[in-house]
Design an enzyme around this catalytic site. Structure first.
Site, short mmCIF file in Angstrom:
data_model
loop_
_atom_site.label_atom_id
_atom_site.label_comp_id
_atom_site.label_asym_id
_atom_site.label_seq_id
_atom_site.Cartn_x
_atom_site.Cartn_y
_atom_site.Cartn_z
N GLU A 7 0.79 -1.05 -0.03
CA GLU A 7 0.03 0.09 0.07
C GLU A 7 0.79 1.34 -0.12
O GLU A 7 1.66 1.49 0.99
CB GLU A 7 -0.97 -0.07 1.27
CG GLU A 7 -1.88 -1.25 1.13
CD GLU A 7 -2.86 -1.01 -0.22
OE1 GLU A 7 -3.15 0.04 -0.38
OE2 GLU A 7 -3.09 -2.14 -0.84
N CYS B 277 -1.68 9.27 3.85
CA CYS B 277 -1.96 8.63 2.56
C CYS B 277 -3.12 9.12 1.73
O CYS B 277 -2.99 9.51 0.48
CB CYS B 277 -1.56 7.37 2.59
SG CYS B 277 -2.56 6.53 3.65
P1 NAD Z 1 8.75 5.06 3.51
O1 NAD Z 1 8.57 4.38 2.03
O2 NAD Z 1 9.95 5.86 3.74
O3 NAD Z 1 9.15 3.90 4.92
C1 NAD Z 1 8.05 2.85 4.75
C2 NAD Z 1 8.67 1.62 5.60
O4 NAD Z 1 9.78 1.07 4.80
C3 NAD Z 1 9.39 2.18 6.93
O5 NAD Z 1 9.40 1.19 7.92
C4 NAD Z 1 10.94 2.24 6.52
O6 NAD Z 1 12.07 1.92 7.37
C5 NAD Z 1 11.04 0.97 5.40
N1 NAD Z 1 12.12 0.83 4.53
C6 NAD Z 1 12.56 1.92 4.00
N2 NAD Z 1 13.32 1.46 3.03
C7 NAD Z 1 13.15 0.01 2.90
C8 NAD Z 1 13.85 -1.13 2.04
N3 NAD Z 1 14.71 -0.88 1.28
N4 NAD Z 1 13.42 -2.38 2.17
C9 NAD Z 1 12.29 -2.52 3.10
N5 NAD Z 1 11.75 -1.46 3.89
C10 NAD Z 1 12.40 -0.49 3.83
O7 NAD Z 1 7.36 5.50 3.90
P2 NAD Z 1 7.08 6.64 5.24
O8 NAD Z 1 7.68 7.98 4.97
O9 NAD Z 1 7.15 5.69 6.43
O10 NAD Z 1 5.46 6.55 4.98
C11 NAD Z 1 5.01 7.63 4.20
C12 NAD Z 1 4.43 7.03 2.96
O11 NAD Z 1 3.54 5.92 3.24
C13 NAD Z 1 3.66 7.89 1.99
O12 NAD Z 1 3.99 7.83 0.76
C14 NAD Z 1 2.18 7.63 2.13
O13 NAD Z 1 1.36 7.95 1.09
C15 NAD Z 1 2.42 6.05 2.13
N6 NAD Z 1 1.27 5.57 3.06
C16 NAD Z 1 0.28 4.66 2.26
C17 NAD Z 1 -0.67 4.07 2.95
C18 NAD Z 1 -1.76 3.41 2.00
O14 NAD Z 1 -2.33 2.75 2.96
N7 NAD Z 1 -1.66 3.38 0.96
C19 NAD Z 1 -0.95 4.53 4.33
C20 NAD Z 1 -0.04 5.02 4.98
C21 NAD Z 1 1.12 5.64 4.21
#
Ligand code: NAD
Length: 514
Positions: free
Chosen positions: A285, A319
């Site tokens: 997501e 999001c």
């Molecule tokens: P992010 O992608 O920076 O991080 C999300 C998670 O991924 C964190 O735990 C991070 O440590 C981890 N991560 C980072 N690099 C990784 C890798 N190489 N491999 C595996 N995991 C890794 O996102 P964020 O800043 O925490 O959250 C904001 C984003 O999330 C926005 O784009 C928002 O739209 C999205 N979001 C989407 C939904 C949905 O339901 N569609 C809900 C909430 C947030």
């Protein structure tokens, strides 16, 4: 079992509720600054290297220091999850669901403590924190009930002399990677769905909000979760995340976060590594660029209120946030004027103070990214409110409105994830929907109109996973508005929906001849 009903939001105008929240805050303040270990196979593991979680309203205030996982510890956690899977998969679905129900009851009793922790760790104003906690409770209650419905499988036909059964069995070890913006609800919901289905979990929470995740694991333990079923391994995404995504024993990945990381995981998880005997399943997501469409036949006061609420609730860091509004020409000036008025009335500051509508953004990186987008916006449109910020003590960005944008402007196409909204004019309703569909995302959207034909047109043509009529585009409720998006917003795996749990299982047919 009482039927599922979502957790009500707290009315903070009632003195008792306000006092309960302030009590919760005191509880949290008493444990600020502590150290937290990893939890692997139920054991506490402490490392020298720490992730420091701080208060985004006050950089000087440490919420806690968490031990940091690395590849070796991630491997240890994988082995423990693999071992725990052998027994957990055989635990009756009713018992697994009971762990969720009891966890929900424990959280409900400590509701305001959890919300206050979200105010401190994620910068959430009271009502936003309360909604995050309520949603965590909802996921536990809802997924527990969904598992009970699935425990006997699905109906298939049998011919005379034959008995066909369709049952669901768990997948294996799942890697759950969660974001900071619904630091409690999404982290708890994605973990709970995976475990109630009979899988074991490696939970890697976001590095900015690891403490609330630790507290959640403690609740699961208190609720009777056996050792090793959920392992808590915060750590750098690039190191621990890549290692686990690549791991041949990883059966599935449940990721919520940005498009960039989601696509990286999609690519890496599709590669078959040595010793791997399955295709990994991916639930992803991701981001959004969500549009409020305002028709000339709509309630224009409702339109302006909905634009402001969807854009600036939790500083635009949802999001689902409405980060652009496309307004039919005849209504444009009136709506714009009212949006500016309402924006200028918003109060910004430390969300511990109940009177602040908006708190900080999550950290320095986010602050910089948003301020850079504001500079881009100044070149692309007309700045009519906000446009500045203050990162001296915490990371505060004033709610910002740009007008008269081009549909292809960068701030109309890219996810900013902060309190910035872009407004533009469309010549008619059809053009407004075309513009709403012109990004690579497809998460949420809303339409304000009293024109039935236009509503029906939008129902068919507005291509988003969550479409709302005559309201804002945020605030989905578990079990009511299941949540997930199209295109680059992810795999449309509807969280809080009736078909979410089977994504964490595989169906098996047995056919016996008599
Ligand atoms: P992010 O992608 O920076 O991080 C999300 C998670 O991924 C964190 O735990 C991070 O440590 C981890 N991560 C980072 N690099 C990784 C890798 N190489 N491999 C595996 N995991 C890794 O996102 P964020 O800043 O925490 O959250 C904001 C984003 O999330 C926005 O784009 C928002 O739209 C999205 N979001 C989407 C939904 C949905 O339901 N569609 C809900 C909430 C947030």
């Amino acid at each position: 079992m009482i039927p599922y009903k979502h957790e009500p939001f707290t009315d903070f105008s009632i003195d008792k509720n306000r006092n309960d929240y302030l009590e919760g805050l005191k509880t949290v303040e008493a444990y600020l600054g502590q150290d937290y270990p990893l939890i692997i196979g139920g054991e506490r593991v402490t490392t020298e290297d720490k992730i420091v979680s701080f208060n985004p309203s006050n950089k000087e205030e440490t919420i806690g220091r968490v031990s940091k996982s690395n590849k070796d510890l991630a491997e240890k956690a994988m082995q423990s999850a693999d071992e725990a899977f052998k027994t957990w998969k055989k635990v009756k679905p009713e018992v697994r669901a009971d762990v969720l129900f009891k966890a929900a009851a424990i959280i409900r009793r400590r509701k305001h403590e959890f919300s206050a922790l979200l105010t401190k760790e994620a910068g959430k104003p009271w009502n936003e924190a309360d909604a995050d906690t309520a949603e965590a409770i909802d996921f536990l209650e809802y997924y527990g009930r969904q598992m009970l419905r699935l425990k006997d499988g699905m109906h298939v036909e049998s011919r005379p002399g034959e008995d066909n059964r369709y049952s669901y069995i768990p997948l294996g070890v799942g890697v759950v990677i969660s974001p900071w913006n619904f630091a409690f609800a999404i982290m708890a919901g994605t973990t709970a769905a995976a475990m109630v289905a009979g899988n074991t979990v490696l939970l890697k929470p976001a590095s900015t909000t690891p403490i609330v995740a630790y507290k959640f694991i403690e609740v699961l333990e208190e609720a009777g979760m056996p050792k090793g079923v959920v392992n808590y391994i915060p750590g750098p995404g690039a190191e621990v995340g890549d290692y686990l995504v690549d791991h041949p024993n990883t059966r599935f990945i449940s990721f919520t976060g940005s498009k960039e990381v989601g696509l990286r995981i999609a690519e890496r998880s599709s590669k078959v590594n040595e010793g791997q005997i399955w295709m990994k399943r991916l639930i992803a997501e991701m981001g959004g660029k969500n549009t409020m469409v305002i028709d000339k036949d709509g309630d224009l006061e409702l339109a302006a209120q909905s634009i402001v609420k969807s854009a600036f609730g939790f500083s635009g860091q949802k999001c689902s946030a409405g980060s652009r509004a496309v307004i039919v020409e005849d209504a444009y000036d009136q709506v714009l004027e009212r949006v500016i008025e309402l924006t200028n009335e918003l109060t910004i500051g430390d969300p511990v103070d109940q009177n602040n509508y908006m708190g900080p953004v999550i950290d320095g990186n986010s602050y910089k990214k948003i301020m850079d987008y504001i500079e881009i916006g100044k070149g692309e449109g007309r700045l009519v409110a906000g446009g500045d910020g203050d990162d001296s003590k915490g990371f505060f960005v004033n709610p910002t409105v740009f007008a008269d944008l081009d549909p292809k402007a960068r701030i109309m196409q890219e996810e900013i994830f902060g309190p910035v909204v872009g407004l533009m004019k469309a010549k008619d309703f059809k053009e407004a929907i075309d513009i709403a569909n012109n990004t690579e995302y497809g998460l949420t959207g809303a339409v304000i109109t009293n024109n039935r034909e236009h509503l029906e047109y939008a129902r068919e043509e507005f291509h988003v996973g969550n479409l709302y009529f005559n309201r804002g585009c945020t605030g989905a409720i578990v079990g009511y508005q299941s949540f997930g998006g199209f295109n680059m917003s992810g795999t449309d795996s509807k969280a809080g929906g009736p078909d979410y749990i089977p994504l964490h299982m595989q169906a098996k047919i047995t056919s016996e001849m008599f």
